[in-house]
Design a protein around this motif. Structure first.
Motif, PDB file in Angstrom:
ATOM      1  N   UNK A 105      20.667 -28.692 -46.159  1.00 59.93           N
ATOM      2  CA  UNK A 105      21.680 -27.821 -46.758  1.00 59.93           C
ATOM      3  C   UNK A 105      21.104 -27.001 -47.906  1.00 59.93           C
ATOM      4  N   UNK A 106      20.137 -27.562 -48.601  1.00 62.65           N
ATOM      5  CA  UNK A 106      19.556 -26.852 -49.746  1.00 62.65           C
ATOM      6  C   UNK A 106      18.738 -25.636 -49.321  1.00 62.65           C
ATOM      7  N   UNK A 107      18.274 -25.632 -48.053  1.00 60.11           N
ATOM      8  CA  UNK A 107      17.365 -24.573 -47.607  1.00 60.11           C
ATOM      9  C   UNK A 107      17.956 -23.686 -46.523  1.00 60.11           C
ATOM     10  N   UNK A 108      19.241 -23.831 -46.224  1.00 56.90           N
ATOM     11  CA  UNK A 108      19.840 -23.046 -45.140  1.00 56.90           C
ATOM     12  C   UNK A 108      21.070 -22.295 -45.630  1.00 56.90           C
ATOM     13  N   UNK A 109      21.472 -21.316 -44.835  1.00 53.35           N
ATOM     14  CA  UNK A 109      22.603 -20.465 -45.194  1.00 53.35           C
ATOM     15  C   UNK A 109      23.921 -21.235 -45.119  1.00 53.35           C
ATOM     16  N   UNK A 110      24.864 -20.850 -45.977  1.00 53.57           N
ATOM     17  CA  UNK A 110      26.165 -21.530 -46.041  1.00 53.57           C
ATOM     18  C   UNK A 110      26.916 -21.506 -44.720  1.00 53.57           C
ATOM     19  N   UNK A 111      26.682 -20.472 -43.906  1.00 52.92           N
ATOM     20  CA  UNK A 111      27.434 -20.346 -42.651  1.00 52.92           C
ATOM     21  C   UNK A 111      27.171 -21.519 -41.708  1.00 52.92           C
ATOM     22  N   UNK A 112      26.013 -22.177 -41.868  1.00 51.47           N
ATOM     23  CA  UNK A 112      25.655 -23.286 -40.989  1.00 51.47           C
ATOM     24  C   UNK A 112      26.087 -24.655 -41.526  1.00 51.47           C
ATOM     25  N   UNK A 113      26.449 -24.742 -42.788  1.00 46.94           N
ATOM     26  CA  UNK A 113      26.688 -26.042 -43.410  1.00 46.94           C
ATOM     27  C   UNK A 113      27.788 -26.871 -42.749  1.00 46.94           C
ATOM     28  N   UNK A 114      28.958 -26.283 -42.426  1.00 51.21           N
ATOM     29  CA  UNK A 114      29.986 -27.116 -41.781  1.00 51.21           C
ATOM     30  C   UNK A 114      29.497 -27.753 -40.477  1.00 51.21           C
ATOM     31  N   UNK A 115      28.717 -27.002 -39.695  1.00 54.68           N
ATOM     32  CA  UNK A 115      28.213 -27.556 -38.434  1.00 54.68           C
ATOM     33  C   UNK A 115      27.202 -28.666 -38.687  1.00 54.68           C
ATOM     34  N   UNK A 116      26.299 -28.476 -39.645  1.00 51.68           N
ATOM     35  CA  UNK A 116      25.314 -29.516 -39.943  1.00 51.68           C
ATOM     36  C   UNK A 116      25.992 -30.797 -40.427  1.00 51.68           C
ATOM     37  N   UNK A 117      27.059 -30.653 -41.194  1.00 57.03           N
ATOM     38  CA  UNK A 117      27.770 -31.828 -41.723  1.00 57.03           C
ATOM     39  C   UNK A 117      28.551 -32.541 -40.629  1.00 57.03           C
ATOM     40  N   UNK A 118      29.199 -31.773 -39.759  1.00 58.08           N
ATOM     41  CA  UNK A 118      30.072 -32.365 -38.741  1.00 58.08           C
ATOM     42  C   UNK A 118      29.329 -32.767 -37.472  1.00 58.08           C
ATOM     43  N   UNK A 119      28.219 -32.103 -37.180  1.00 50.87           N
ATOM     44  CA  UNK A 119      27.513 -32.332 -35.922  1.00 50.87           C
ATOM     45  C   UNK A 119      26.112 -32.878 -36.215  1.00 50.87           C
ATOM     46  N   UNK A 120      26.032 -34.167 -36.463  1.00 51.64           N
ATOM     47  CA  UNK A 120      24.743 -34.792 -36.800  1.00 51.64           C
ATOM     48  C   UNK A 120      23.731 -34.625 -35.682  1.00 51.64           C
ATOM     49  N   UNK A 121      24.211 -34.482 -34.444  1.00 47.01           N
ATOM     50  CA  UNK A 121      23.293 -34.363 -33.313  1.00 47.01           C
ATOM     51  C   UNK A 121      22.428 -33.106 -33.399  1.00 47.01           C
ATOM     52  N   UNK A 122      22.853 -32.110 -34.184  1.00 47.50           N
ATOM     53  CA  UNK A 122      22.066 -30.885 -34.316  1.00 47.50           C
ATOM     54  C   UNK A 122      20.709 -31.146 -34.963  1.00 47.50           C
ATOM     55  N   UNK A 123      20.651 -32.122 -35.863  1.00 49.12           N
ATOM     56  CA  UNK A 123      19.413 -32.366 -36.605  1.00 49.12           C
ATOM     57  C   UNK A 123      18.942 -33.817 -36.547  1.00 49.12           C
ATOM     58  N   UNK A 124      19.720 -34.702 -35.919  1.00 47.36           N
ATOM     59  CA  UNK A 124      19.465 -36.131 -35.960  1.00 47.36           C
ATOM     60  C   UNK A 124      18.069 -36.494 -35.439  1.00 47.36           C
TER      61      UNK A 124
END
Length: 302
Positions: A34-53
């Motif tokens: 979250x510290x290195x990415x755009x705000x538009x992606x944050x809700x998805x990264x928080x809700x969809x752990x599979x994106x980065x797990x």
């Protein structure tokens, strides 16, 4: 003496309360992303752990930074592996394809998954983009009423039996087209795949373009006009937009803050108006059938 409820004021307190090593490790990874990415992606990264797990934080951050540098048509016919942005290697798209598409959808309102990654970016691919052709009258200009044709084959096709070509952005508009126009062929589902229009074989017949009434639709109109400068736009005016006020919706990710080239003065003014509107998107499927019939017939007769 046992607490009935806990008041947790921030994620750090929740992690401390959970007191789980795995949760704490995942939380640290998420924080770095979250510290290195755009705000538009944050809700998805928080809700969809599979994106980065199952990825490193570095790979996820690279994918997000790459997506912020991509735009529709930016590949200009080159293979995806030749795109060199955000420090990626030649196989980055292959390894992280689903993540890139998901993030592109967040930026561009689902267009990447709807059109397909290669079509959306206008990238070369071994499996070509298939378009739907509809013959709009009798006698037929095509062997069948409906045909699926690859874009590369369409670019080389001789339309000597057709007198007019109607380009339609979305395939779902097939049911809106009249069927009493002999010599008229509609090409549906073109999206961002418009380079086939450049073929000299299309220059001797009349061409019209009909797309969504939003900034992306006008951007695609501009690109179509680059390939076919004499084309006629249909149903892409301020008047049509104002007539359908009950069907307009927000455009979550406008194409650009500035209008593209190859728009007329009226189209440029419409583009700026749509940018300023809270609900600046009218999908072509919701335009009244009577208006669609009238506009297409007027173009064919004229």
């Amino acid at each position: 003496e046992l607490p009935i409820t806990w008041e947790i004021s921030n994620p750090d307190e929740w992690i401390a309360a959970a007191n789980d090593r795995t949760v704490r490790a995942e939380y640290q990874i998420l924080r770095s992303i979250l510290a290195e990415t755009d705000l538009i992606f944050h809700p998805a990264f928080i809700r969809e752990r599979s994106l980065w797990k199952n990825k490193t934080s570095t790979e996820t951050i690279q994918a997000a930074q790459l997506v912020m540098q991509l735009s529709p048509g930016c590949a200009e016919g080159k293979p995806l592996r030749s795109i060199s942005l955000a420090g990626i290697d030649s196989k980055f798209f292959e390894r992280h394809r689903s993540l890139i598409i998901r993030l592109l959808d967040l930026r561009f309102d689902g267009d990447a998954s709807q059109q397909g990654l290669e079509t959306f970016l206008d990238a070369w691919r071994e499996q070509d983009h298939w378009l739907l052709l509809a013959d709009l009258g009798q006698p037929r200009s095509l062997p069948f009423p409906l045909l699926r044709v690859r874009a590369t084959d369409l670019a080389a096709h001789d339309f000597t039996t057709a007198r007019a070509l109607l380009i339609v952005e979305n395939e779902s508009c097939l049911h809106l087209l009249p069927r009493d126009l002999p010599g008229v062929v509609a090409v549906l589902g073109t999206g961002n795949n418009l380079t086939w229009l450049h073929s000299a074989l299309h220059r001797d017949i009349r061409v019209a373009y009909w797309g969504d009434l939003d900034t992306w639709g006008l951007t695609l109109l501009s690109r179509a006009r680059t390939q076919a400068p004499l084309l006629t736009p249909l149903l892409m005016t301020r008047e049509i937009f104002d007539l359908h006020g009950n069907a307009v919706v927000p455009e979550k990710s406008p194409a650009s803050a500035t209008p593209p080239d190859n728009l007329t003065t009226g189209e440029t003014e419409l583009y700026l108006h749509l940018l300023a509107c809270e609900n600046g998107r009218l999908e072509q499927e919701f335009i009244r059938v009577s208006l669609v019939y009238s506009a297409i017939r007027t173009w064919v007769i004229g």
